[in-house]
Motif scaffolding. Sequence first.
Motif, PDB file in Angstrom:
ATOM      1  N   LYS A 142       0.824  -1.207   0.000  1.00 11.47           N
ATOM      2  CA  LYS A 142       0.000   0.000   0.000  1.00 11.47           C
ATOM      3  C   LYS A 142       0.857   1.256   0.000  1.00 11.47           C
ATOM      4  O   LYS A 142       0.391   2.331  -0.379  1.00 11.47           O
ATOM      5  N   LEU A 143       2.082   1.121   0.456  1.00 12.83           N
ATOM      6  CA  LEU A 143       3.078   2.175   0.395  1.00 12.83           C
ATOM      7  C   LEU A 143       4.316   1.615  -0.273  1.00 12.83           C
ATOM      8  O   LEU A 143       4.638   0.432  -0.112  1.00 12.83           O
ATOM      9  N   GLN A 144       5.029   2.463  -0.996  1.00 10.02           N
ATOM     10  CA  GLN A 144       6.281   2.007  -1.602  1.00 10.02           C
ATOM     11  C   GLN A 144       7.426   2.002  -0.603  1.00 10.02           C
ATOM     12  O   GLN A 144       8.345   1.185  -0.697  1.00 10.02           O
ATOM     13  N   ALA A 145       7.375   2.935   0.349  1.00  9.72           N
ATOM     14  CA  ALA A 145       8.473   3.040   1.309  1.00  9.72           C
ATOM     15  C   ALA A 145       7.980   3.742   2.562  1.00  9.72           C
ATOM     16  O   ALA A 145       6.935   4.406   2.556  1.00  9.72           O
ATOM     17  N   ALA A 146       8.757   3.607   3.640  1.00  5.93           N
ATOM     18  CA  ALA A 146       8.399   4.269   4.889  1.00  5.93           C
ATOM     19  C   ALA A 146       9.622   4.416   5.774  1.00  5.93           C
ATOM     20  O   ALA A 146      10.567   3.613   5.703  1.00  5.93           O
ATOM     21  N   VAL A 147       9.603   5.441   6.594  1.00  4.78           N
ATOM     22  CA  VAL A 147      10.555   5.601   7.692  1.00  4.78           C
ATOM     23  C   VAL A 147       9.835   5.125   8.943  1.00  4.78           C
ATOM     24  O   VAL A 147       8.730   5.588   9.239  1.00  4.78           O
ATOM     25  N   ILE A 148      10.430   4.174   9.670  1.00  2.00           N
ATOM     26  CA  ILE A 148       9.774   3.666  10.870  1.00  2.00           C
ATOM     27  C   ILE A 148      10.787   3.520  12.003  1.00  2.00           C
ATOM     28  O   ILE A 148      11.989   3.413  11.774  1.00  2.00           O
ATOM     29  N   ALA A 149      10.269   3.515  13.225  1.00  2.00           N
ATOM     30  CA  ALA A 149      11.077   3.185  14.401  1.00  2.00           C
ATOM     31  C   ALA A 149      10.725   1.771  14.829  1.00  2.00           C
ATOM     32  O   ALA A 149       9.597   1.310  14.638  1.00  2.00           O
ATOM     33  N   ARG A 150      11.701   1.082  15.410  1.00  2.00           N
ATOM     34  CA  ARG A 150      11.472  -0.285  15.861  1.00  2.00           C
ATOM     35  C   ARG A 150      12.561  -0.655  16.868  1.00  2.00           C
ATOM     36  O   ARG A 150      13.623  -0.009  16.914  1.00  2.00           O
ATOM     37  N   PRO A 151      12.339  -1.675  17.690  1.00  2.00           N
ATOM     38  CA  PRO A 151      13.428  -2.161  18.548  1.00  2.00           C
ATOM     39  C   PRO A 151      14.597  -2.615  17.700  1.00  2.00           C
ATOM     40  O   PRO A 151      14.406  -3.092  16.571  1.00  2.00           O
ATOM     41  N   LYS A 152      15.802  -2.458  18.218  1.00  2.00           N
ATOM     42  CA  LYS A 152      16.977  -2.860  17.449  1.00  2.00           C
ATOM     43  C   LYS A 152      16.917  -4.345  17.144  1.00  2.00           C
ATOM     44  O   LYS A 152      16.670  -5.166  18.015  1.00  2.00           O
ATOM     45  N   GLU A 153      17.175  -4.681  15.890  1.00  2.00           N
ATOM     46  CA  GLU A 153      17.149  -6.061  15.455  1.00  2.00           C
ATOM     47  C   GLU A 153      18.458  -6.385  14.747  1.00  2.00           C
ATOM     48  O   GLU A 153      19.281  -5.506  14.501  1.00  2.00           O
ATOM     49  N   LEU A 154      18.617  -7.656  14.412  1.00  2.00           N
ATOM     50  CA  LEU A 154      19.783  -8.040  13.634  1.00  2.00           C
ATOM     51  C   LEU A 154      19.716  -7.389  12.258  1.00  2.00           C
ATOM     52  O   LEU A 154      18.625  -7.169  11.724  1.00  2.00           O
TER      53      LEU A 154
END
Length: 284
Positions: A142-154
Motif C-alpha cells: 500500500k506504500l512504496q516506502a516508509a521511515v519507521i522506528a522499531r526495537p533494534k534487530e539483527l
Amino acid sequence: MPAILDIELIRTFHAVARIGKFSAAAEQLHKSPAAVSVHIQRLEAVAGGRLLNRDNQAVSLTALGKRLLLSTTELLSTHDRVLADLHGTRLAGRITLGVPDEYADHVIRDILPTFAAAWPNVVLELRTAPSYALRDQVQREKLQAAVIARPKELPDTESLRLTSTTPVWVGPINSVIASTQPLPLAVHAAQCPYRQAMVEALKQCARKSRIVLESPSTQAVKACVEAGLAISLIDRARVTDKMQILDDLPRVPEHEVVFIRAQASHADEAVNLLSRAMQQYFRL
C-alpha cells in the motif's frame, strides 16, 4: 599543492558521525570497516587533526569534527544537487512514502524539499501513521516506502538503518510524579513501538498505571508531560528543558530508525534515490 576535500571521504565521515559506529557505517556505505577507517584517516590528514573520539562501543565528534560536519553539510547537498541537475529531468515517477508523526517534521522540512528540487518529475505522496501501521502498509504494497522506528534487530537486507535512538522515561521538571501509584501515562497511538515498550516494561516490573492521554501526536504527548499531567517514553535526543529523565523506571532497550521499502520498489530508481537522500540527511 593545496589540500583537496574529497567528496567520497566527506560522505564516509558524515555516515560515521550520523550512525556513531564504524561497522554500521561501513554496512550502509557498502564498504569494509577497514576502508572506512582509511577514509577517516585520509580526511583527518587533510583537516589537520583528529575528527573522532573512538572507543569499543561508539564514536563521538571532536571539536574539529563538529566544525567539519557543520561546514560540509551544505557542500554535500550542493554536490548532489549539481549532479541531479544534470540528470534529474530524465527521471519521472511517483513515490508513496510513510512517516511517523515524531519524524514527519524533520523529513518534510529537511529532506524532501532537497529531493523534490533535485528530481522535479518525481511526485511525492506522504502519509503519517504509527510505525507498525506503516510497516504493515509497506508489506501489503500500500506504500512504496516508509521511515519507521522499531526495537533494534539483527541487520537485514530489507531495511536501511538511518540512526539509533535511546528511549528514556520522562516526567515534568522538578517533579516526583514517577513515585505515584498508579503511574499516569501519556501514551502514543496503538501500533507505536514506544507504546508497546512502555507497556511491556511496566508489566515486567509489576507497576500499575493509568492512561491520561492517548494520542498519535508526539507534540500532544510532550505537552502532557511538560504540563505535569503524566510521564511518557521518548527519544533521549528529544527531551526538552521542561522535562527530566526518570532513572527509577525500567530501562527500555535501544531502538532504531530505518527506511523500509515494498518488495516491488527495489527496482524503482526513484525510491533508490530517496533511500540515499534519507541515509545522507536523516538526523535526530
